[in-house]
Scaffold this active site. Structure first.
Site, PDB file in Angstrom:
ATOM      1  N   SER A   1       0.815  -1.214   0.000  1.00  0.00           N
ATOM      2  CA  SER A   1       0.000   0.000   0.000  1.00  0.00           C
ATOM      3  C   SER A   1       0.851   1.268   0.000  1.00  0.00           C
ATOM      4  CB  SER A   1      -0.916   0.030   1.228  1.00  0.00           C
ATOM      5  OG  SER A   1      -1.694  -1.137   1.279  1.00  0.00           O
TER       6      SER A   1
HETATM    7  N1  SAH Z   1      -0.680  -5.081   3.824  1.00  0.00           N
HETATM    8  C1  SAH Z   1      -0.056  -5.475   2.599  1.00  0.00           C
HETATM    9  C2  SAH Z   1      -0.934  -5.116   1.435  1.00  0.00           C
HETATM   10  C3  SAH Z   1      -1.063  -6.264   0.520  1.00  0.00           C
HETATM   11  S1  SAH Z   1      -2.324  -6.082  -0.712  1.00  0.00           S
HETATM   12  C4  SAH Z   1       1.343  -4.883   2.480  1.00  0.00           C
HETATM   13  O1  SAH Z   1       1.702  -4.043   3.306  1.00  0.00           O
HETATM   14  O2  SAH Z   1       2.104  -5.297   1.604  1.00  0.00           O
HETATM   15  C5  SAH Z   1      -3.621  -7.023   0.008  1.00  0.00           C
HETATM   16  C6  SAH Z   1      -3.348  -8.456   0.299  1.00  0.00           C
HETATM   17  O3  SAH Z   1      -4.556  -9.054   0.725  1.00  0.00           O
HETATM   18  C7  SAH Z   1      -2.851  -9.288  -0.884  1.00  0.00           C
HETATM   19  O4  SAH Z   1      -1.635  -9.882  -0.550  1.00  0.00           O
HETATM   20  C8  SAH Z   1      -3.954 -10.321  -1.086  1.00  0.00           C
HETATM   21  O5  SAH Z   1      -3.483 -11.578  -1.527  1.00  0.00           O
HETATM   22  C9  SAH Z   1      -4.540 -10.412   0.320  1.00  0.00           C
HETATM   23  N2  SAH Z   1      -5.907 -10.933   0.392  1.00  0.00           N
HETATM   24  C10 SAH Z   1      -6.969 -10.686  -0.394  1.00  0.00           C
HETATM   25  N3  SAH Z   1      -8.047 -11.372   0.022  1.00  0.00           N
HETATM   26  C11 SAH Z   1      -7.662 -12.078   1.122  1.00  0.00           C
HETATM   27  C12 SAH Z   1      -8.327 -12.988   2.010  1.00  0.00           C
HETATM   28  N4  SAH Z   1      -9.614 -13.318   1.850  1.00  0.00           N
HETATM   29  N5  SAH Z   1      -7.607 -13.518   3.018  1.00  0.00           N
HETATM   30  C13 SAH Z   1      -6.300 -13.217   3.209  1.00  0.00           C
HETATM   31  N6  SAH Z   1      -5.613 -12.364   2.400  1.00  0.00           N
HETATM   32  C14 SAH Z   1      -6.295 -11.802   1.370  1.00  0.00           C
END
Ligand code: SAH
Length: 215
Positions: free
Chosen positions: A62
């Site tokens: 993000s």
């Molecule tokens: N907080 C992260 C942002 C990653 S983007 C960072 O700092 O890098 C959002 C993430 O949510 C992705 O890796 C995606 O695979 C995950 N995601 C989406 N749906 C999900 C679910 N139902 N359960 C667990 N993770 C999920």
């Protein structure tokens, strides 16, 4: 860290301050974490741009302003048990883990889950527990949580997550489909009532069911 990245990091933190991030604890932990370590080498020069960047499995780390804003709005305290859905690169997880007592984090993509575990070891964060799974269901065995942060956008707020919040607990979650304007929403639990407040417009990757074993 080279001098250039150091200067850019300082400029980014000043910018976050001028954009309304006033919680010094949040700024302090972000100052402490090398964002360049959570992205591919070719992206290093962009580590301190105020932008989301691509990570593995077609996901994103993000935007720093959004990390700071969501963390500030979550009002994390040192004695809190926190659940994060969407471990991704592990960057936001470390921000949270440095502010709370114990962090539980769930990721549905195996390569990201494994990569983040390595980062938690590297940075010697021993208060993080990870799970490879579908975070929409939350983490029943560990519930209830003082705070929940979701870092992927759901079309709705998952019921399981609402009921895994402690009374008085707060959840921060981006809500909205991929083709509409999404908003960060703050939910505060009061018994069986949930106070929902719409905050910033944002753009997040989708919150999806199921798990993915490979990239
Ligand atoms: N907080 C992260 C942002 C990653 S983007 C960072 O700092 O890098 C959002 C993430 O949510 C992705 O890796 C995606 O695979 C995950 N995601 C989406 N749906 C999900 C679910 N139902 N359960 C667990 N993770 C999920």
């Amino acid at each position: 860290m080279n001098i250039d990245l150091k200067t850019r990091k300082k400029q980014l933190l000043d910018r976050l301050r001028s954009q309304g991030i006033t919680d010094e604890k949040v700024l302090e932990v972000m100052a402490d974490i090398p964002r360049e370590d959570f992205i591919a080498d070719y992206l290093r020069p962009q580590a301190y741009e105020n932008a989301a960047l691509p990570i593995e499995s077609e996901q994103t780390i993000s935007q720093p302003y959004i990390v700071a804003y969501m963390t500030q709005e979550l009002k994390v305290e040192k004695n809190h048990k926190v659940l994060e859905i969407g471990t991704g690169s592990g960057y936001q997880s470390i921000v949270l883990a440095k502010l709370c007592k114990r962090l539980f984090t769930i990721e549905r993509h195996m390569p990201l889950h494994k990569g983040a575990e390595e980062m938690f070891k590297k940075f010697r964060l021993f208060n993080i527990t990870t799970l490879f799974g579908n975070g929409i269901k939350g983490w029943k065995e560990q519930a209830p949580f003082d705070r929940i942060m979701v870092t992927a956008a759901g079309e709705d707020i998952p019921d399981d997550l609402l009921y895994q919040l402690k009374d008085g607990g707060i959840m921060i979650i981006p809500v909205g489909g991929q083709d509409e304007t999404q908003h960060i929403v703050r939910v505060t639990r009061h018994g069986d009532e949930f106070d929902v407040k719409t905050l910033l417009p944002v753009k997040f990757v989708p919150l999806l069911s199921g798990i993915v074993h490979s990239s």
